[in-house]
Design a protein around this motif. Structure first.
Motif, PDB file in Angstrom:
ATOM      1  N   PRO A  11       0.825  -1.205   0.000  1.00  0.00           N
ATOM      2  CA  PRO A  11       0.000   0.000   0.000  1.00  0.00           C
ATOM      3  C   PRO A  11       0.861   1.258   0.000  1.00  0.00           C
ATOM      4  CG  PRO A  11       0.024  -0.973   2.173  1.00  0.00           C
ATOM      5  CD  PRO A  11       0.755  -1.921   1.266  1.00  0.00           C
ATOM      6  N   GLU A  12       0.278   2.340  -0.459  1.00  0.00           N
ATOM      7  CA  GLU A  12       0.963   3.631  -0.438  1.00  0.00           C
ATOM      8  C   GLU A  12       1.191   4.045   1.019  1.00  0.00           C
ATOM      9  OE1 GLU A  12       2.056   5.685  -2.967  1.00  0.00           O
ATOM     10  OE2 GLU A  12       1.671   3.926  -4.225  1.00  0.00           O
ATOM     11  N   PRO A  13       2.297   4.725   1.299  1.00  0.00           N
ATOM     12  CA  PRO A  13       2.517   5.180   2.678  1.00  0.00           C
ATOM     13  C   PRO A  13       1.491   6.237   3.071  1.00  0.00           C
ATOM     14  CG  PRO A  13       4.215   6.025   1.209  1.00  0.00           C
ATOM     15  CD  PRO A  13       3.382   5.089   0.407  1.00  0.00           C
ATOM     16  N   LEU A  14       1.130   6.224   4.330  1.00  0.00           N
ATOM     17  CA  LEU A  14       0.176   7.207   4.832  1.00  0.00           C
ATOM     18  C   LEU A  14       0.863   8.561   4.973  1.00  0.00           C
ATOM     19  CD1 LEU A  14      -1.569   5.141   7.637  1.00  0.00           C
ATOM     20  CD2 LEU A  14      -2.458   5.678   5.389  1.00  0.00           C
ATOM     21  N   GLU A  15       0.215   9.580   4.511  1.00  0.00           N
ATOM     22  CA  GLU A  15       0.728  10.935   4.685  1.00  0.00           C
ATOM     23  C   GLU A  15      -0.209  11.656   5.638  1.00  0.00           C
ATOM     24  OE1 GLU A  15       3.544  12.277   3.667  1.00  0.00           O
ATOM     25  OE2 GLU A  15       4.103  10.456   2.605  1.00  0.00           O
ATOM     26  N   GLY A  16       0.345  12.435   6.500  1.00  0.00           N
ATOM     27  CA  GLY A  16      -0.448  13.172   7.465  1.00  0.00           C
ATOM     28  C   GLY A  16       0.424  14.186   8.161  1.00  0.00           C
ATOM     29  N   PRO A  17      -0.010  14.658   9.294  1.00  0.00           N
ATOM     30  CA  PRO A  17       0.780  15.650  10.036  1.00  0.00           C
ATOM     31  C   PRO A  17       1.956  14.994  10.755  1.00  0.00           C
ATOM     32  CG  PRO A  17      -1.200  15.133  11.251  1.00  0.00           C
ATOM     33  CD  PRO A  17      -1.289  14.391   9.939  1.00  0.00           C
ATOM     34  N   VAL A  18       2.976  14.618   9.989  1.00  0.00           N
ATOM     35  CA  VAL A  18       4.097  13.862  10.542  1.00  0.00           C
ATOM     36  C   VAL A  18       4.865  14.679  11.575  1.00  0.00           C
ATOM     37  CG1 VAL A  18       6.201  12.603   9.974  1.00  0.00           C
ATOM     38  CG2 VAL A  18       4.269  12.548   8.410  1.00  0.00           C
ATOM     39  N   VAL A  19       5.116  15.944  11.263  1.00  0.00           N
ATOM     40  CA  VAL A  19       5.883  16.786  12.193  1.00  0.00           C
ATOM     41  C   VAL A  19       5.130  16.922  13.513  1.00  0.00           C
ATOM     42  CG1 VAL A  19       6.871  19.075  12.569  1.00  0.00           C
ATOM     43  CG2 VAL A  19       7.036  18.019  10.318  1.00  0.00           C
ATOM     44  N   ALA A  20       3.845  17.189  13.434  1.00  0.00           N
ATOM     45  CA  ALA A  20       3.049  17.341  14.652  1.00  0.00           C
ATOM     46  C   ALA A  20       3.004  16.039  15.453  1.00  0.00           C
ATOM     47  CB  ALA A  20       1.630  17.786  14.299  1.00  0.00           C
ATOM     48  N   THR A  21       2.943  14.916  14.770  1.00  0.00           N
ATOM     49  CA  THR A  21       2.914  13.622  15.452  1.00  0.00           C
ATOM     50  C   THR A  21       4.214  13.369  16.208  1.00  0.00           C
ATOM     51  OG1 THR A  21       1.437  12.757  13.763  1.00  0.00           O
ATOM     52  CG2 THR A  21       2.600  11.146  15.113  1.00  0.00           C
ATOM     53  N   GLY A  60      15.006  12.292  23.825  1.00  0.00           N
ATOM     54  CA  GLY A  60      16.196  12.645  23.050  1.00  0.00           C
ATOM     55  C   GLY A  60      16.108  12.154  21.617  1.00  0.00           C
ATOM     56  N   LEU A  61      15.663  10.918  21.431  1.00  0.00           N
ATOM     57  CA  LEU A  61      15.489  10.408  20.072  1.00  0.00           C
ATOM     58  C   LEU A  61      14.381  11.156  19.339  1.00  0.00           C
ATOM     59  CD1 LEU A  61      15.913   6.595  20.755  1.00  0.00           C
ATOM     60  CD2 LEU A  61      17.494   8.099  19.527  1.00  0.00           C
ATOM     61  N   GLY A  62      13.392  11.604  20.091  1.00  0.00           N
ATOM     62  CA  GLY A  62      12.331  12.410  19.488  1.00  0.00           C
ATOM     63  C   GLY A  62      12.857  13.727  18.947  1.00  0.00           C
ATOM     64  N   LEU A  63      13.833  14.325  19.638  1.00  0.00           N
ATOM     65  CA  LEU A  63      14.437  15.559  19.133  1.00  0.00           C
ATOM     66  C   LEU A  63      15.142  15.309  17.804  1.00  0.00           C
ATOM     67  CD1 LEU A  63      15.883  17.092  22.420  1.00  0.00           C
ATOM     68  CD2 LEU A  63      13.875  17.857  21.121  1.00  0.00           C
ATOM     69  N   ILE A  64      15.815  14.179  17.689  1.00  0.00           N
ATOM     70  CA  ILE A  64      16.434  13.817  16.419  1.00  0.00           C
ATOM     71  C   ILE A  64      15.349  13.603  15.364  1.00  0.00           C
ATOM     72  CG2 ILE A  64      17.803  12.054  15.227  1.00  0.00           C
ATOM     73  CD1 ILE A  64      19.255  11.630  17.942  1.00  0.00           C
ATOM     74  N   GLY A  65      14.264  12.962  15.766  1.00  0.00           N
ATOM     75  CA  GLY A  65      13.150  12.733  14.850  1.00  0.00           C
ATOM     76  C   GLY A  65      12.522  14.023  14.366  1.00  0.00           C
ATOM     77  N   ILE A  66      12.382  15.005  15.255  1.00  0.00           N
ATOM     78  CA  ILE A  66      11.836  16.304  14.855  1.00  0.00           C
ATOM     79  C   ILE A  66      12.727  16.944  13.806  1.00  0.00           C
ATOM     80  CG2 ILE A  66      11.386  18.663  15.635  1.00  0.00           C
ATOM     81  CD1 ILE A  66      10.514  17.427  18.333  1.00  0.00           C
ATOM     82  N   TRP A  67      14.030  16.911  14.040  1.00  0.00           N
ATOM     83  CA  TRP A  67      14.978  17.485  13.077  1.00  0.00           C
ATOM     84  C   TRP A  67      14.826  16.776  11.725  1.00  0.00           C
ATOM     85  CZ3 TRP A  67      19.258  14.790  11.039  1.00  0.00           C
ATOM     86  CH2 TRP A  67      20.085  15.561  10.230  1.00  0.00           C
ATOM     87  N   TYR A  68      14.703  15.461  11.756  1.00  0.00           N
ATOM     88  CA  TYR A  68      14.617  14.681  10.526  1.00  0.00           C
ATOM     89  C   TYR A  68      13.323  14.964   9.766  1.00  0.00           C
ATOM     90  CZ  TYR A  68      14.469  10.736   7.351  1.00  0.00           C
ATOM     91  OH  TYR A  68      14.374   9.966   6.232  1.00  0.00           O
ATOM     92  N   VAL A  69      12.170  14.902  10.437  1.00  0.00           N
ATOM     93  CA  VAL A  69      10.898  15.068   9.729  1.00  0.00           C
ATOM     94  C   VAL A  69      10.687  16.502   9.266  1.00  0.00           C
ATOM     95  CG1 VAL A  69       9.783  13.084  10.799  1.00  0.00           C
ATOM     96  CG2 VAL A  69       9.496  15.324  11.833  1.00  0.00           C
ATOM     97  N   ARG A  70      11.243  17.481   9.979  1.00  0.00           N
ATOM     98  CA  ARG A  70      11.148  18.861   9.495  1.00  0.00           C
ATOM     99  C   ARG A  70      11.942  19.028   8.206  1.00  0.00           C
ATOM    100  NH1 ARG A  70      12.469  23.351  13.305  1.00  0.00           N
ATOM    101  NH2 ARG A  70      11.363  24.548  11.753  1.00  0.00           N
ATOM    102  N   GLY A  71      13.119  18.417   8.143  1.00  0.00           N
ATOM    103  CA  GLY A  71      13.914  18.462   6.921  1.00  0.00           C
ATOM    104  C   GLY A  71      13.218  17.744   5.773  1.00  0.00           C
ATOM    105  N   ARG A  72      12.618  16.594   6.064  1.00  0.00           N
ATOM    106  CA  ARG A  72      11.889  15.841   5.051  1.00  0.00           C
ATOM    107  C   ARG A  72      10.694  16.633   4.546  1.00  0.00           C
ATOM    108  NH1 ARG A  72       7.314  12.695   5.039  1.00  0.00           N
ATOM    109  NH2 ARG A  72       7.288  10.993   3.522  1.00  0.00           N
ATOM    110  N   ASP A  73       9.963  17.244   5.447  1.00  0.00           N
ATOM    111  CA  ASP A  73       8.798  18.044   5.075  1.00  0.00           C
ATOM    112  C   ASP A  73       9.211  19.226   4.192  1.00  0.00           C
ATOM    113  OD1 ASP A  73       5.986  18.468   5.221  1.00  0.00           O
ATOM    114  OD2 ASP A  73       6.324  20.091   6.665  1.00  0.00           O
TER     115      ASP A  73
END
Length: 97
Positions: A11-21, A60-73
């Motif tokens: 299936p296609e990947p779900l798109e949504g408010p990834v940064v907010a999540t 701490g890993l969430g902070l890395i995740g925020i940096w990553y998903v903001r860049g992806r967005d």
């Protein structure tokens, strides 16, 4: 041994408010860390301090995740804007030789 092949398309990947999540999850991990911190002695008596440190690691890993998903967005938005600009200017409509 036969190689496994899928019977249907993925299936296609779900798109949504990834940064907010990811921001919400990071905040939740940090709040859990802060809530457990006053009970450090209780956790220490039971050799369960890993619960506290797991929450801090999640934050701490969430902070890395925020940096990553903001860049992806931002990259997705740049690509969409470039595609819209190309479509508007008509570049890419001419056949190649």
């Amino acid at each position: 041994m036969a190689k496994w092949t899928p019977k249907h398309e993925a299936p296609e990947p779900l798109e949504g408010p990834v940064v907010a999540t990811v921001v919400g999850g990071t905040i939740l991990w940090f709040v859990l860390f802060l809530v457990q911190l006053p009970f450090y002695g209780w956790f220490d008596d039971r050799d369960a301090t890993w619960w506290i440190w797991a929450c801090l690691a999640g934050a701490g890993l969430g902070l890395i995740g925020i940096w990553y998903v903001r860049g992806r967005d931002a990259a997705l938005k740049r690509a969409a804007a470039a595609e819209a600009e190309r479509a508007q200017s008509g570049i890419g409509d001419q056949p190649r030789d």
